[in-house]
Design a protein around this motif. Structure first.
Motif, short mmCIF file in Angstrom:
data_model
loop_
_atom_site.label_atom_id
_atom_site.label_comp_id
_atom_site.label_asym_id
_atom_site.label_seq_id
_atom_site.Cartn_x
_atom_site.Cartn_y
_atom_site.Cartn_z
N THR A 187 -7.47 -75.87 -47.00
CA THR A 187 -6.40 -76.83 -46.75
C THR A 187 -5.13 -76.08 -46.35
O THR A 187 -4.80 -75.04 -46.93
N ASP A 213 -1.02 -76.42 -45.64
CA ASP A 213 0.13 -77.30 -45.83
C ASP A 213 0.85 -77.51 -44.50
O ASP A 213 1.06 -76.55 -43.74
N GLU A 225 7.28 -78.02 -43.70
CA GLU A 225 8.30 -78.77 -44.43
C GLU A 225 7.67 -79.73 -45.43
O GLU A 225 8.21 -80.81 -45.70
N GLY A 226 6.53 -79.39 -45.96
CA GLY A 226 5.89 -80.20 -47.01
C GLY A 226 5.60 -81.62 -46.58
O GLY A 226 5.60 -82.53 -47.40
N SER A 227 5.35 -81.83 -45.31
CA SER A 227 5.16 -83.20 -44.84
C SER A 227 3.71 -83.67 -44.99
O SER A 227 3.33 -84.68 -44.45
N GLY A 228 2.87 -82.92 -45.68
CA GLY A 228 1.48 -83.35 -45.87
C GLY A 228 0.55 -82.16 -45.79
O GLY A 228 0.97 -81.01 -45.92
N GLU A 229 -0.72 -82.44 -45.62
CA GLU A 229 -1.65 -81.31 -45.51
C GLU A 229 -2.74 -81.57 -44.47
O GLU A 229 -3.01 -82.72 -44.08
N LYS A 278 -3.60 -85.31 -43.50
CA LYS A 278 -3.14 -86.19 -44.58
C LYS A 278 -1.63 -86.10 -44.68
O LYS A 278 -1.10 -85.21 -45.36
N PRO A 279 -0.93 -87.00 -44.00
CA PRO A 279 0.52 -86.95 -44.08
C PRO A 279 0.99 -87.40 -45.47
O PRO A 279 0.25 -88.07 -46.18
N GLU A 280 2.22 -87.03 -45.79
CA GLU A 280 2.78 -87.38 -47.09
C GLU A 280 2.73 -88.89 -47.30
O GLU A 280 2.36 -89.39 -48.36
N SER A 281 3.07 -89.61 -46.26
CA SER A 281 2.99 -91.07 -46.33
C SER A 281 2.10 -91.55 -45.19
O SER A 281 2.07 -90.95 -44.13
#
Ligand code: HEM
Lengths: 277, 466
Positions: B309, B311, B314-318, B344-347
């Motif tokens: 996986t 990242d 900017e931590g926007s998903g994985e 897999k986006p954060e939202s």
């Protein structure tokens, strides 16, 4: 074009010439064209064999070195040779020349077809799957069987011609041996062919088992060789039943040869694993 | 098969139905005819493809008749079973009546049948008495024939010498039929206890299991296969000449066998046969995933590998790299070697992602903040091995040998009885050589002719001596 291919295109004409002599012998009922036919056919077969050997040598000279039985061109050359060879043996043994019409016709058609520009005659190296002694045994035995069936079909055609003749006075069928001899000869050719076809299928199965890990996979080529084999097995059994007389056997024999031809050529129109044979 | 109960006639009728050659002719032709179907309709293809080709109604009908796997369908198997019963019943029936002919206590010779037989040869031998000829011919016959019987027929002063040859060849046809049974038995054993599968092993790696054919299951070898090296050599024309894998079988933690595996030269270990069948390329180890900002073009590069996986910036998903395909096909277009991932986006919903190695800008059309591509992928060769186990093979091969031998015996050997009759005459003797056989009349005639020539030569010699 390799020299062997040039030689084979010359041989085509010699087979054609033998065919003309054999037809002449049948129509004019003279000995001379018959003798000429025999000698021309012997010459053609010798040239055919030389072409085969030459191609073998050429493949070595090119550094590939394989028995030339790996594509449709090479198998046609070998088929023509088998037909001529087996027929000459029959002629020598039974002194009948009428069958020569069909034998020289089949050999002629085979090499003529091989000489068509659309049939690839270049010497190409073998891909790994085709590098197998079982494959060589497979092709040789299959084609000896096919050749015997071709001659059996020729004899059966003579049988049908002779038995359809309702005016014996015309003399067209004088030179054809009597029906019983033809029937007997057909049977001998079929038993010979059946043995070789059986060995051919078996060696093919052994090869398949070595190359792909299964001896039988119902691919169209395999299936059609089985269909052919079943038709001739039917014929052998039909002979043992009363009621199946010479004529029906002769027709079955022609159907069997049609199946041989389909196994040989027709299957390429269907999807499958075999590259050519 | 006589049964005394009241069903006797019914059983007899069934027995006779299965004992007939007519049935076998029908069966063999039916098998030939139905086998054609499977060569016209490609077998075991994707159901969706069939549906497209034939249309829904025709597809349903064909499917209900098992036309897409017809050689394994119930009705084709039923035909084979009937053939087996047919062969067995027919052979028992025949053997019951011919056993005594094949193995008689005392072979019988009927003089009249020889005297009338086709192809008999007669001649006069001057200067040799019948008795002298008998003394010479009898040992010759004893040497070359079996079951010799010498008789003085009551109706004349003659001497008859009988003999025979090849009685056992009458069993050839039973051998052929038996071999057919063996082939079927071997096939059955293979289909119950055998399997077929494949495994791809990159050079340097080891595998414990393989994928089964026509299913998505895997199975363990019970040992491990390590591919130490893989080589392809080519002809100058570019055609492959040979592919070869150096493999090692590791059993109980130790190298049990090493083998150079080539096409047409498989290795069998513990009943499992390993075949060289193909080769290809697969990514090795890690590679780089590049995220290009669609607005300002800045690039961020991260390391990745299959199954790992990554990242998102900017931590926007994985991003999960799930799989690799050598030639990924997208709506009929071959995208070449490609990685398959899951974004897999954060939202928001996860969505699949295709990353073709040779088309780095492919992901542009997805839109979004980043365009993702892969680079610095290193490939290693893998070897494609086919795996098979078929315990039926020895049975089938035995059937092959028996079939060839049986056909040869049936077609080219035959049982024949031979008779020599010697009649005393004023100045020597009259010799009759005759032969009878059930199958091969031409062959018998030729054999008689040859024997007569041989005997004639022998008779002339005594004529001179005496
Ligand atoms: C694939 C299956 C079969 C094969 C390959 C086969 C093969 C043969 C062969 C090669 C012969 C010798 C023919 C000749 O002498 O010209 C023969 C004869 C015979 N077959 Fe079959 N056969 C098969 C199935 C059957 C079946 C199902 C029956 C059942 C009735 C049967 C009954 C016979 C009989 C009665 C003979 C004659 C035996 C004799 O002459 O005493 N065959 N078979």
């Amino acid at each position: 074009m390799p020299n062997s291919a040039i030689l084979i295109s010359v041989i085509t004409f010699i087979y054609g010439l033998a065919l003309v002599f054999y037809i002449g012998c049948w129509i004019f009922k003279k000995e001379l064209p018959g003798k000429l036919g025999t000698w021309t056919l012997i010459a053609a077969a010798a040239g055919n064999a030389a072409g085969f050997v030459l191609r073998w040598i050429e493949s070595h000279q090119m550094g590939y070195g394989y028995v030339p039985l790996s594509n449709i061109y090479e198998s046609l050359i070998f088929f023509a040779l088998c037909v001529a060879g087996i027929y000459l043996f029959v002629e020598f043994k039974y002194k009948v020349r009428t069958i020569g019409v069909f034998a020289s016709l089949f050999s002629f058609l085979a090499v003529a077809y091989a000489s068509l520009p659309s049939v690839e005659s270049n010497i190409e190296p073998l891909i790994p799957a085709l590098q197998s002694n079982w494959l060589i045994a497979h092709v040789i035995t299959c084609f000896i069987g096919y050749a015997a069936f071709a001659i059996a079909c020729g004899i059966s055609l003579l049988y049908l011609i002779k038995s359809a003749e309702n005016n014996p006075a015309s003399g067209v069928t004088d030179r054809i041996p009597d029906l019983d001899s033809l029937d007997d000869l057909t049977h001998q050719m079929i038993t010979f062919g059946f043995l070789f076809l059986s060995i051919g299928i078996i060696t093919g199965a052994i090869w398949a088992n070595q190359a792909w890990g299964r001896y039988w996979g119902w691919d169209p080529k395999e299936t059609w060789s089985l269909i052919t084999w079943l038709i001739y097995a039917t014929l052998l059994h039909a002979r043992l039943m009363r009621g199946w007389t010479g004529k029906r056997i002769a027709i079955l024999c022609c159907i069997g040869f049609a199946a041989v031809l389909f196994t040989y050529f027709g299957v390429n129109l269907l999807p499958g694993l075999h590259s050519y044979q | 098969m006589k049964t005394k109960n009241k069903n006797g006639t019914a059983i007899e009728r069934i027995w006779h139905f299965f004992a007939s050659v007519r049935l076998s002719v029908v069966l063999l032709l039916t098998l030939a005819a139905t086998s054609i179907i499977g060569t016209v309709i490609p077998q075991n293809a994707d159901p969706a493809a069939y549906e497209r080709k034939f249309g829904q109604p025709v597809y349903t009908v064909l499917e209900s008749l098992n036309m897409f796997d017809m050689y394994h369908s119930w009705w084709f198997r039923l035909l084979l079973c009937v053939l087996i019963v047919n062969i067995i019943v027919c052979s028992i029936q025949r053997l019951k009546s011919t056993w005594r002919i094949i193995f008689p206590k005392t072979p019988a010779y009927q003089p009249e049948r020889f005297r009338k037989s086709a192809g008999r040869v007669q001649w006069q031998a001057a200067g040799a008495s019948a008795e002298a000829l008998k003394k010479m011919f009898e040992p010759y016959m004893r040497k070359h024939f079996r079951n010799i019987k010498v008789e003085n027929p009551p109706e004349n002063q003659g001497i008859m010498i009988f003999g025979e040859k090849g009685r056992w060849t009458r069993l050839g046809v039973y051998a052929v039929h038996f071999s057919v049974l063996l082939l079927m038995l071997g096939g059955l054993i293979g289909s119950i206890f055998g399997f077929e599968g494949y495994v791809n092993i990159p050079a340097g790696e080891t595998r414990q299991a393989f994928s089964l054919k026509n299913s998505n299951q895997t199975q363990k070898f019970g040992f491990a296969i390590r591919c130490d090296d893989f080589n392809v050599s080519h002809y100058p024309s570019g055609r492959p000449k040979e592919y070869r894998s150096d493999i090692a079988i590791i059993d109980n933690g130790k190298v049990a066998v090493t083998h150079k595996l080539r096409v047409n030269a498989p290795l069998t270990y513990k009943g499992i046969t390993i075949f060289q069948s193909s080769y290809g390329k697969t990514p090795s180890g890690s590679f780089n995933v590049v995220f290009t900002d669609n607005e300002d073009g800045t690039r961020i590069t991260k390391k990745a590998a299959i199954g790992e996986t990554v990242d998102l910036p900017e931590g926007s998903g994985e991003l999960i790299i799930r799989d690799y395909s050598n030639s990924f096909s997208l709506r009929g277009h071959n995208m070449g070697p490609s990685f398959l991932g899951m974004l897999k986006p954060e939202s928001g919903q996860p969505r699949p992602l295709l990353l073709p190695v040779n088309h780095p800008s492919f992901d542009k059309m997805r839109g979004g903040q980043y365009q993702i591509s892969v680079k610095d992928v290193e490939f290693i060769q893998y070897t494609g091995l086919q795996i098979a186990r078929d315990p039926g093979v020895p049975v089938v091969y035995t059937g092959f040998i028996i079939m060839i031998a049986g056909c040869y015996v049936t077609f080219f050997m035959f049982h024949r009885k031979i008779c020599i009759e010697l009649q005393p005459e004023d100045n020597g003797a009259r010799i009759l050589v005759a032969g009878i056989s059930q199958r091969n009349r031409t062959g018998t005639k030729n054999a008689v002719k040859r024997l007569a020539q041989k005997l004639d030569r022998m008779a002339r010699q005594t004529g001179k001596i005496s």
